[in-house]
Design an enzyme around this catalytic site. Structure first.
Site, PDB file in Angstrom:
ATOM      1  NE  ARG A 102     -23.639  58.019  75.096  1.00  0.00           N
ATOM      2  CZ  ARG A 102     -23.042  58.691  74.115  1.00  0.00           C
ATOM      3  NH1 ARG A 102     -22.990  60.017  74.146  1.00  0.00           N
ATOM      4  NH2 ARG A 102     -22.485  58.027  73.120  1.00  0.00           N
ATOM      5  CD  GLN A 126     -18.977  47.111  79.639  1.00  0.00           C
ATOM      6  OE1 GLN A 126     -17.807  47.177  79.997  1.00  0.00           O
ATOM      7  NE2 GLN A 126     -19.327  46.818  78.407  1.00  0.00           N
ATOM      8  CD  GLU A 132      -6.321  46.873 107.392  1.00  0.00           C
ATOM      9  OE1 GLU A 132      -6.935  46.220 108.246  1.00  0.00           O
ATOM     10  OE2 GLU A 132      -6.213  48.097 107.406  1.00  0.00           O
ATOM     11  CB  THR A 175      -5.357  38.544  99.527  1.00  0.00           C
ATOM     12  OG1 THR A 175      -5.243  37.235 100.107  1.00  0.00           O
ATOM     13  CG2 THR A 175      -3.979  39.177  99.382  1.00  0.00           C
TER      14      THR A 175
HETATM   15  C1  LIG Z   1      -1.052  50.314  99.018  1.00  0.00           C
HETATM   16  C2  LIG Z   1      -0.721  49.275 100.050  1.00  0.00           C
HETATM   17  C3  LIG Z   1      -0.720  49.615 101.387  1.00  0.00           C
HETATM   18  C4  LIG Z   1      -0.354  48.677 102.365  1.00  0.00           C
HETATM   19  N1  LIG Z   1      -0.275  49.063 103.693  1.00  0.00           N
HETATM   20  C5  LIG Z   1       0.219  48.184 104.595  1.00  0.00           C
HETATM   21  C6  LIG Z   1       0.456  48.604 105.956  1.00  0.00           C
HETATM   22  O1  LIG Z   1       0.185  49.740 106.348  1.00  0.00           O
HETATM   23  N2  LIG Z   1       1.016  47.702 106.814  1.00  0.00           N
HETATM   24  C7  LIG Z   1       1.347  46.426 106.426  1.00  0.00           C
HETATM   25  O2  LIG Z   1       1.847  45.687 107.253  1.00  0.00           O
HETATM   26  N3  LIG Z   1       1.111  45.997 105.155  1.00  0.00           N
HETATM   27  C8  LIG Z   1       0.573  46.849 104.230  1.00  0.00           C
HETATM   28  N4  LIG Z   1       0.352  46.424 102.938  1.00  0.00           N
HETATM   29  C9  LIG Z   1       0.675  45.060 102.568  1.00  0.00           C
HETATM   30  C10 LIG Z   1      -0.549  44.165 102.344  1.00  0.00           C
HETATM   31  O3  LIG Z   1      -1.192  43.912 103.560  1.00  0.00           O
HETATM   32  C11 LIG Z   1      -0.055  42.905 101.623  1.00  0.00           C
HETATM   33  O4  LIG Z   1       0.242  43.287 100.301  1.00  0.00           O
HETATM   34  C12 LIG Z   1      -1.081  41.786 101.648  1.00  0.00           C
HETATM   35  O5  LIG Z   1      -1.256  41.282 102.942  1.00  0.00           O
HETATM   36  C13 LIG Z   1      -0.674  40.619 100.724  1.00  0.00           C
HETATM   37  O6  LIG Z   1       0.646  40.229 100.925  1.00  0.00           O
HETATM   38  P1  LIG Z   1       1.618  40.093  99.640  1.00  0.00           P
HETATM   39  O7  LIG Z   1       1.472  41.323  98.837  1.00  0.00           O
HETATM   40  O8  LIG Z   1       2.963  39.720 100.121  1.00  0.00           O
HETATM   41  O9  LIG Z   1       1.012  38.920  98.771  1.00  0.00           O
HETATM   42  P2  LIG Z   1       1.311  37.358  98.941  1.00  0.00           P
HETATM   43  O10 LIG Z   1       1.072  36.950 100.349  1.00  0.00           O
HETATM   44  O11 LIG Z   1       2.619  37.048  98.329  1.00  0.00           O
HETATM   45  O12 LIG Z   1       0.155  36.739  98.058  1.00  0.00           O
HETATM   46  C14 LIG Z   1       0.224  36.614  96.638  1.00  0.00           C
HETATM   47  C15 LIG Z   1      -1.032  35.870  96.196  1.00  0.00           C
HETATM   48  O13 LIG Z   1      -1.058  34.559  96.789  1.00  0.00           O
HETATM   49  C16 LIG Z   1      -2.255  34.397  97.526  1.00  0.00           C
HETATM   50  N5  LIG Z   1      -2.003  33.572  98.705  1.00  0.00           N
HETATM   51  C17 LIG Z   1      -1.018  33.693  99.624  1.00  0.00           C
HETATM   52  N6  LIG Z   1      -1.130  32.763 100.562  1.00  0.00           N
HETATM   53  C18 LIG Z   1      -2.206  32.014 100.240  1.00  0.00           C
HETATM   54  C19 LIG Z   1      -2.853  30.875 100.824  1.00  0.00           C
HETATM   55  N7  LIG Z   1      -2.421  30.320 101.972  1.00  0.00           N
HETATM   56  N8  LIG Z   1      -3.948  30.360 100.201  1.00  0.00           N
HETATM   57  C20 LIG Z   1      -4.414  30.917  99.063  1.00  0.00           C
HETATM   58  N9  LIG Z   1      -3.843  31.991  98.463  1.00  0.00           N
HETATM   59  C21 LIG Z   1      -2.770  32.524  99.045  1.00  0.00           C
HETATM   60  C22 LIG Z   1      -2.689  35.800  97.916  1.00  0.00           C
HETATM   61  O14 LIG Z   1      -4.066  35.857  98.223  1.00  0.00           O
HETATM   62  C23 LIG Z   1      -2.327  36.565  96.648  1.00  0.00           C
HETATM   63  O15 LIG Z   1      -3.330  36.392  95.688  1.00  0.00           O
HETATM   64  C24 LIG Z   1      -0.040  47.351 101.962  1.00  0.00           C
HETATM   65  C25 LIG Z   1      -0.102  46.981 100.604  1.00  0.00           C
HETATM   66  C26 LIG Z   1      -0.427  47.927  99.662  1.00  0.00           C
HETATM   67  C27 LIG Z   1      -0.444  47.514  98.211  1.00  0.00           C
END
Ligand SMILES: Cc1cc2nc3c(=O)[nH]c(=O)nc-3n(C[C@H](O)[C@H](O)[C@H](O)COP(=O)(O)OP(=O)(O)OC[C@H]3O[C@@H](n4cnc5c(N)ncnc54)[C@H](O)[C@@H]3O)c2cc1C
Length: 301
Positions: free
Chosen positions: A190, A258, A285, A287
């Protein structure tokens, strides 16, 4: 390829590995062999609508009736379930002497009556990877399908997740490297202000930071994998690698956009896709917040 990578990682480290580590010889022959020969994918159902990061909050139940467990509940966002012959699900199977829920794992053939798998989610990224809702309505499995030590179910799946984190970190390194490669190549092509943008220090510094972080993330993945392969404690290093590599992938993809300027915002250049795919790696797996909790716990906090 990222979607394929995710499905592969979920099949190996979430679907197959609990059977490999905790299954009986009979369970391995029956359920693991078809996974390892590639006849089927594999899935692990831990997450529920009300139990995500707080996996101990599982509401799915498994009640022993005669020679069968009767399982009721719901699992959400489970990778690969539509393409798996079995899914391993976690469920509350009783109470310990202190009155706390005992969570165990069960191998459930996906053609069992009462089991419904829907895959209607519209995802932001990794769209090639199958993601499913699983409903268990009076699903009956033989008691032999209980996986591992019922009293250590929670510990067993924490071990499974520790291992899975290394593969998520490896996926993240791949995305970060691809974003970097594209950004570097683009910066050398670029031309603005009569020079390629790679001549501008602002762009060079972005590329330098990306390259350094990717190198570090890759070494963290190798270290965690080496520890696991050599049967040494690896939970902390797996969390380091998963946390750092996934955040590196997100930062690198963002910087790649960016560096591409407006082109980066266009699908044609693919770097926007890296960002969408990388975002999942900061969530699935465990967050980023949960990785920090795991690390803090390992530090004795
Ligand atoms: C595309 C995709 C594939 C997936 N595949 C699988 C699978 O094969 N098997 C399976 O079992 N699951 C699977 N998941 C689920 C995934 O593991 C969960 O989404 C993840 O563990 C987070 O759980 P939650 O989405 O309920 O978020 P929540 O637990 O509700 O969390 C929401 C927010 O609060 C924060 N939070 C929660 N508790 C705390 C704490 N104690 N302290 C600080 N912050 C906190 C989190 O970090 C996050 O920012 C998948 C998810 C996606 C999107």
């Amino acid at each position: 390829m990222r979607g394929t990578g995710l499905s592969y990682a979920a099949a190996v480290s979430l679907g197959a590995s609990p059977i490999y580590y905790f299954g009986t010889e009979e369970q391995k022959q029956k359920y693991l062999v078809p996974i390892t020969t590639g006849e089927t994918l594999a899935a692990f159902g831990l997450t529920e609508p009300n139990a995500g990061s707080d996996a101990g909050g599982t509401r799915t139940t498994a009640v022993l009736e005669g020679d069968e467990y009767v399982i009721n509940g719901e699992k959400t966002w489970i990778t690969n379930a539509s393409y798996s012959r079995t899914v391993t699900v976690t469920a509350v199977s009783g109470k310990d002497p202190k009155g706390k829920n005992i969570i165990s794992a069960f191998i459930v053939p996906t053609n069992t009556q009462g089991l419904t798998i829907n895959s209607n989610y519209e995802k932001m990224g990794v769209r090639a990877s199958n993601t499913c809702e699983i409903i268990l309505d009076n699903v009956r499995v033989p008691k032999e399908n209980l996986l591992g030590d019922p009293d250590k179910g929670f510990k067993q799946f924490l071990f499974t997740l520790d291992g899975g984190r290394i593969s998520i970190a490896a996926l993240a390194v791949g995305i970060a490297q691809a974003a970097f490669d594209r950004a570097l190549a683009f910066s050398k092509e670029r031309i603005q202000f009569g020079k390629t943008i790679s001549n501008f220090q602002a762009i060079q510094f972005k590329l330098a930071d990306m390259a350094m972080e990717i190198e570090l993330a890759r070494n963290m993945v190798y270290k965690a994998a080496w520890l696991k392969d050599n049967k040494k404690p690896f939970a902390k290093e797996a969390a380091y690698a998963k946390l750092f590599a996934s955040e590196t992938a997100f930062r690198a993809s963002n910087q790649a956009i960016q560096i591409h300027g407006g082109s980066g915002y266009m699908r044609e250049y693919e770097v926007e896709r890296y960002l969408r795919d990388a975002k999942l790696l900061e969530i699935g797996e465990g967050t980023s917040e949960i990785q920090r909790l795991v690390i803090a716990r390992q530090l004795g906090c």
